[in-house]
Design a protein around this motif. Structure first.
Motif, PDB file in Angstrom:
ATOM      1  N   GLU A  91     -24.294  40.125   1.342  1.00 34.05           N
ATOM      2  CA  GLU A  91     -23.537  40.354  -0.319  1.00 34.05           C
ATOM      3  C   GLU A  91     -25.164  40.617  -1.128  1.00 34.05           C
ATOM      4  O   GLU A  91     -25.837  39.024  -1.325  1.00 34.05           O
ATOM      5  N   PRO A  92     -25.569  41.616  -1.810  1.00 35.48           N
ATOM      6  CA  PRO A  92     -26.095  41.340  -3.103  1.00 35.48           C
ATOM      7  C   PRO A  92     -24.993  41.027  -4.660  1.00 35.48           C
ATOM      8  O   PRO A  92     -24.008  40.901  -4.629  1.00 35.48           O
ATOM      9  N   VAL A  93     -25.603  39.817  -4.791  1.00 30.78           N
ATOM     10  CA  VAL A  93     -24.875  39.789  -6.062  1.00 30.78           C
ATOM     11  C   VAL A  93     -25.558  40.419  -7.361  1.00 30.78           C
ATOM     12  O   VAL A  93     -25.072  39.812  -8.527  1.00 30.78           O
ATOM     13  N   ASP A  94     -26.583  41.105  -7.396  1.00 28.87           N
ATOM     14  CA  ASP A  94     -26.690  41.633  -8.596  1.00 28.87           C
ATOM     15  C   ASP A  94     -27.494  43.052  -8.765  1.00 28.87           C
ATOM     16  O   ASP A  94     -27.594  42.806  -7.377  1.00 28.87           O
ATOM     17  N   TYR A  95     -28.075  43.678  -9.285  1.00 32.85           N
ATOM     18  CA  TYR A  95     -27.928  44.680  -9.592  1.00 32.85           C
ATOM     19  C   TYR A  95     -29.713  44.610  -9.146  1.00 32.85           C
ATOM     20  O   TYR A  95     -30.091  44.098  -9.664  1.00 32.85           O
ATOM     21  N   TYR A 124     -33.928  43.043  -5.512  1.00 33.50           N
ATOM     22  CA  TYR A 124     -32.000  42.569  -5.007  1.00 33.50           C
ATOM     23  C   TYR A 124     -32.189  40.875  -4.387  1.00 33.50           C
ATOM     24  O   TYR A 124     -32.514  40.220  -3.925  1.00 33.50           O
ATOM     25  N   PRO A 125     -31.457  40.619  -5.115  1.00 35.11           N
ATOM     26  CA  PRO A 125     -30.579  38.711  -5.247  1.00 35.11           C
ATOM     27  C   PRO A 125     -29.363  39.057  -4.743  1.00 35.11           C
ATOM     28  O   PRO A 125     -28.798  39.391  -4.787  1.00 35.11           O
ATOM     29  N   VAL A 126     -30.034  38.501  -2.980  1.00 35.36           N
ATOM     30  CA  VAL A 126     -28.756  38.571  -1.988  1.00 35.36           C
ATOM     31  C   VAL A 126     -28.496  37.153  -1.788  1.00 35.36           C
ATOM     32  O   VAL A 126     -29.145  36.408  -1.670  1.00 35.36           O
ATOM     33  N   ARG A 127     -27.367  37.373  -1.114  1.00 36.51           N
ATOM     34  CA  ARG A 127     -26.574  35.874  -0.551  1.00 36.51           C
ATOM     35  C   ARG A 127     -26.711  35.799   0.958  1.00 36.51           C
ATOM     36  O   ARG A 127     -25.950  36.814   1.416  1.00 36.51           O
ATOM     37  N   ILE A 128     -27.183  35.520   2.191  1.00 36.77           N
ATOM     38  CA  ILE A 128     -27.144  35.524   3.135  1.00 36.77           C
ATOM     39  C   ILE A 128     -25.915  34.681   3.925  1.00 36.77           C
ATOM     40  O   ILE A 128     -25.872  33.684   3.724  1.00 36.77           O
ATOM     41  N   LEU A 129     -25.721  35.662   4.560  1.00 35.00           N
ATOM     42  CA  LEU A 129     -23.456  35.422   4.858  1.00 35.00           C
ATOM     43  C   LEU A 129     -23.703  34.733   6.772  1.00 35.00           C
ATOM     44  O   LEU A 129     -23.485  34.319   7.250  1.00 35.00           O
ATOM     45  N   GLU A 130     -24.528  35.848   7.028  1.00 33.36           N
ATOM     46  CA  GLU A 130     -24.626  35.705   8.722  1.00 33.36           C
ATOM     47  C   GLU A 130     -25.944  35.989   9.036  1.00 33.36           C
ATOM     48  O   GLU A 130     -26.699  36.864   8.093  1.00 33.36           O
ATOM     49  N   ILE A 131     -26.354  35.337  10.305  1.00 30.89           N
ATOM     50  CA  ILE A 131     -27.842  35.909  10.879  1.00 30.89           C
ATOM     51  C   ILE A 131     -27.463  36.062  12.124  1.00 30.89           C
ATOM     52  O   ILE A 131     -27.376  34.828  13.106  1.00 30.89           O
ATOM     53  N   ASN A 132     -27.366  37.582  12.614  1.00 27.67           N
ATOM     54  CA  ASN A 132     -27.970  37.354  14.162  1.00 27.67           C
ATOM     55  C   ASN A 132     -25.938  37.295  14.941  1.00 27.67           C
ATOM     56  O   ASN A 132     -26.306  36.203  15.414  1.00 27.67           O
ATOM     57  N   GLN A 134     -29.319  32.478  -0.727  1.00 31.84           N
ATOM     58  CA  GLN A 134     -29.591  33.109  -1.940  1.00 31.84           C
ATOM     59  C   GLN A 134     -30.839  33.471  -1.035  1.00 31.84           C
ATOM     60  O   GLN A 134     -32.498  32.404  -1.426  1.00 31.84           O
ATOM     61  N   VAL A 135     -31.448  34.899  -1.199  1.00 36.37           N
ATOM     62  CA  VAL A 135     -32.661  35.345  -0.814  1.00 36.37           C
ATOM     63  C   VAL A 135     -33.262  36.423  -2.078  1.00 36.37           C
ATOM     64  O   VAL A 135     -32.438  36.572  -2.245  1.00 36.37           O
ATOM     65  N   SER A 136     -34.551  37.026  -1.602  1.00 37.87           N
ATOM     66  CA  SER A 136     -34.928  37.678  -3.215  1.00 37.87           C
ATOM     67  C   SER A 136     -35.466  38.906  -1.443  1.00 37.87           C
ATOM     68  O   SER A 136     -36.913  38.793  -0.833  1.00 37.87           O
ATOM     69  N   LEU A 137     -34.361  40.050  -1.901  1.00 39.66           N
ATOM     70  CA  LEU A 137     -35.022  40.567  -1.380  1.00 39.66           C
ATOM     71  C   LEU A 137     -35.997  42.004  -1.991  1.00 39.66           C
ATOM     72  O   LEU A 137     -35.916  42.611  -3.083  1.00 39.66           O
TER      73      LEU A 137
END
Length: 730
Positions: free
Chosen positions: A106-110, A120-128, A136-139
């Protein structure tokens, strides 16, 4: 002297925060235990001193030992928190490096748009399909995703880790921003997203309000003026063109472009002035100012430098309410210690380090310098000039090591530029605050127009003046040359010796150091006669190439769109004559980058690879099309051949090739490529690392001596008259 316990604690924690990213995580944990042991030893020694010696000496010894124990304990506590948080939050995420997986996020900001890409700063919730602890990762995306903050997105990603090592490395900087890893999509066709069930979920409200305020500024002001205020008031520096950011960087005024302590002080002063006009009691007005400033800090996204200023403002406000004003150094130390202990990765933020050091310099040196520059009876105008000059000098002295480590150079006219730009910039901000408030309350109200006119004129003056000052020859002292760095060290040593009074042969040593500081650059200038330097920067998709010979240069490739790399290299190397520019495309990005150079320099020749680009006509610039074989003389004795995706350079008897695919059947002395499997026979390779390319992957398929060029770093290939090639990377 005042009692300053929090100042010393803040200094100890700050030193540990700056040093922690330079240490391995295991070393930080071991060092925390060692510091804890030393703290316990100092504490025990202080207790035992209570029974040894006379009373006065016992008190002094206990005071020193107890406070040493407190400082060691504070630094050890920070390192322990750093080690714990790294082991819990960062180490598990680093195991995903180079993993390709289907991810629910889910993105946390524009997104922020930089150099033609979206971040995009995004928060990772599920992997596979398996739930993981959120991180958080930088996409990095080349296309926009059709989603809003807090939407759920299912996408195939490739994770990668950031480069580490060195002061304020990309890894430590991204950790300070909250991003543990980087990632990029493996495709844009098969992703899906689910809208949030709430029309305005809590995590989307602040990004939406921030974007709404940015659009209000765009509606009221032209593009560059709006970008200046969006960077200064909302922290969206990416909205400002890179050419303007380069102007402020070269003039030593880049601190104006990010939300920092200066901006928070201005907003707090504006609130105090406004609330003093209301019938509110003074204490209630002070509390209201703190809450309003907290709301503004929330709007900007809690940058660490602004958070430090807000904590100091809150402490001073509480002291004003209780009629016990705290010491400025105590407030600074408390704010720094609180931020570092709450976020152990904050030491990797260059903005936070510069803000803390600049504030310490202003508190310690500004008032004595101002009193020396202008006594009491000289008048208010001179007092204002002396105060501004002393604050600038004090901040510059304390931030000098960090500036050298970050920018590899020094703006020589920083004091003059700040004296000229700061009054206009402050007036622009003070007029922008009511403009923004009135625009939010009534976007089309008649009260907005006068403020928009005043604010627009002031911003235009700031931009024009910064461009004029940045164009002064020799305004920037580049330390990419070792001789310049050695000369600066000699000058600083001579200056430090001037402050010492009891030193034998002090005048002789100072004269010797000054003579060496002058001799070293002269000797180096004579030694580099005939040497040709190729400056290389960029990434795997687009490369910036600048040929430098003495004080002359030729631009062969301008790099990523809106990066300003070519102009930055030319200015930092103090180039006085731009011989030629090669424009290899007729698109918007190529023309925009060429216009940025043409507005600051007047090259003799503008070489065009085709009929497109004839509209790039500037006074004193000759437009010429490349010959059929694409060969032309870039500098005296240096020839260049442009053939599609390949650029060949002949300099001092050596052949250099820039090739995107690296599949040519020829040989050269230096190959510049981003291809993972180059086939060109060469003895030295400069590998352009793109987004997410690891050094191990780059080195695996390169069958020659090689060096890596990553991100915005610059690698210099020096070609001596004898044909020897040496590399320097900054």
């Amino acid at each position: 002297m005042s009692y300053l316990p929090f100042a010393w604690i803040g200094a100890a924690v700050f030193a540990a925060a700056i040093s922690a990213p330079l240490l391995a995580p295991g070393m930080a944990g071991t060092l925390s235990l060692a510091l804890g042991g030393f703290a316990f030893g100092a504490l025990m020694a202080g207790i035992l001193c209570g029974h040894i010696g006379d009373r006065g000496r016992r008190r002094a010894a206990r005071f020193i030992l107890f406070h040493c124990s407190l400082l060691l304990m504070s630094a050890g506590l920070f390192l322990a928190l750093y080690f714990y948080k790294y082991a819990v939050k960062v180490a598990p995420a680093l195991s995903l490096d180079r993993l390709a997986a289907e991810v629910l996020m889910e993105p946390v900001d524009y997104p922020a748009r930089r150099h033609g890409k979206l971040y995009y700063p995004v928060r990772i919730l599920e992997i596979n399909g398996r739930a993981v602890p959120p991180f958080q990762v930088s996409l990095t995306c080349s296309e926009a995703l059709s989603c809003e903050p807090m939407d759920r997105v299912l996408l195939d990603l490739q994770f990668y880790s950031f480069a580490s090592g060195g002061l304020f490395s990309p890894s430590s900087s991204r950790l300070a921003e909250g991003s543990v890893l980087g990632a990029y999509p493996l495709g844009y066709e098969d992703y899906s997203y689910a809208r949030s069930q709430d029309s305005m979920p809590p995590g989307r409200a602040l990004p939406a309000l921030r974007r709404y305020c940015a659009r209000l500024l765009e509606r009221c002001l032209p593009g560059e003026e709006a970008g200046l205020l969006q960077a200064a008031l909302l922290g969206q520096r990416w909205r400002l063109p890179e050419s303007i950011q380069t102007d402020f960087r070269l003039t030593g005024s880049s601190h104006m472009l990010s939300v920092s302590g200066m901006h928070m002080t201005m907003v707090g002063t504006f609130l105090r002035m406004f609330l003093d006009l209301t019938p509110l009691p003074r204490r209630l007005g002070t509390v209201s100012a703190v809450f309003i400033l907290a709301a503004y800090l929330t709007l900007t996204g809690f940058p660490l430098s602004a958070l430090r200023s807000f904590i100091m403002f809150t402490v001073c406000s509480l002291g004003q309410i209780s009629r016990q004003m705290p010491e400025a150094l105590n407030s600074l130390g408390f704010s720094v210690a609180a931020i570092c202990l709450f976020d152990p990765f904050s030491g990797g933020s260059a903005g936070f380090a510069l803000s803390a050091l600049a504030t310490a310099g202003i508190v310690l040196l500004s008032r004595p310098l101002a009193d020396r520059l202008c006594p009491v009876y000289r008048g208010p105008v001179l007092h204002w000039a002396a105060g501004t000059a002393s604050a600038s000098v004090s901040a510059a002295v304390f931030t000098l090591p960090v500036q050298i480590a970050l920018f590899r150079g020094l703006p020589l006219l920083s004091l003059l530029c700040n004296l000229l730009l700061l009054p206009l910039f402050s007036a622009a901000l003070y007029s922008a605050l009511p403009l923004l408030v009135l625009s939010i309350l009534s976007p089309y109200g008649p009260l907005v127009q006068p403020f928009a006119l005043i604010c627009g004129l002031l911003c235009r003056l700031v931009l024009k003046l910064s461009r004029l000052l940045a164009g002064i020859p020799g305004i920037y002292l580049s330390l990419t040359n070792p001789a310049a760095g050695l000369s600066l060290m000699l000058l600083l040593t001579a200056l430090a010796l001037c402050l010492l009074k009891r030193l034998y042969f002090r005048p002789c040593i100072i004269v010797l150091l000054l003579a060496l500081a002058v001799f070293v650059p002269i000797y180096e200038a004579g030694h580099r006669q005939g040497r040709i330097t190729l400056a290389v920067s960029g990434d795997g998709e687009s490369t910036c190439l600048v040929l430098i010979q003495g004080r002359r240069a030729a631009v062969l490739s301008m790099g990523t769109f809106n990066s300003g790399l070519a102009r930055q290299i030319i200015t930092q190397e103090n180039v006085r004559s731009l011989e030629s520019i090669l424009v290899t495309g007729g698109g918007y990005s190529s023309k925009s980058m060429a216009r940025d150079l043409l507005e600051n320099y007047t090259p003799n020749t503008l070489w065009l690879s085709g009929p497109a680009g004839k509209d790039l006509r500037y006074p004193g610039v000759t437009l010429r099309e490349l010959p059929q074989d694409g060969t032309y003389q870039a500098l005296p004795g240096t020839w260049v051949q442009y053939a599609g995706d390949t650029l060949r350079i002949w300099a001092n008897g050596k052949k250099l090739i820039l090739s995107e695919d690296g599949t040519l059947s020829e040989s050269c002395s230096l190959l510049i490529t981003g291809s993972p499997m180059p086939r060109i026979d060469t003895g030295l390779t400069l590998f352009m690392c793109g987004e997410g390319t690891s050094p191990g992957e780059a080195a695996y398929n390169v069958y020659s001596d090689f060096a890596l060029v990553t991100g915005q770093s610059v690698t210099y290939a020096d070609i001596s008259p004898g044909g020897a090639i040496s590399l320097r990377t900054f």
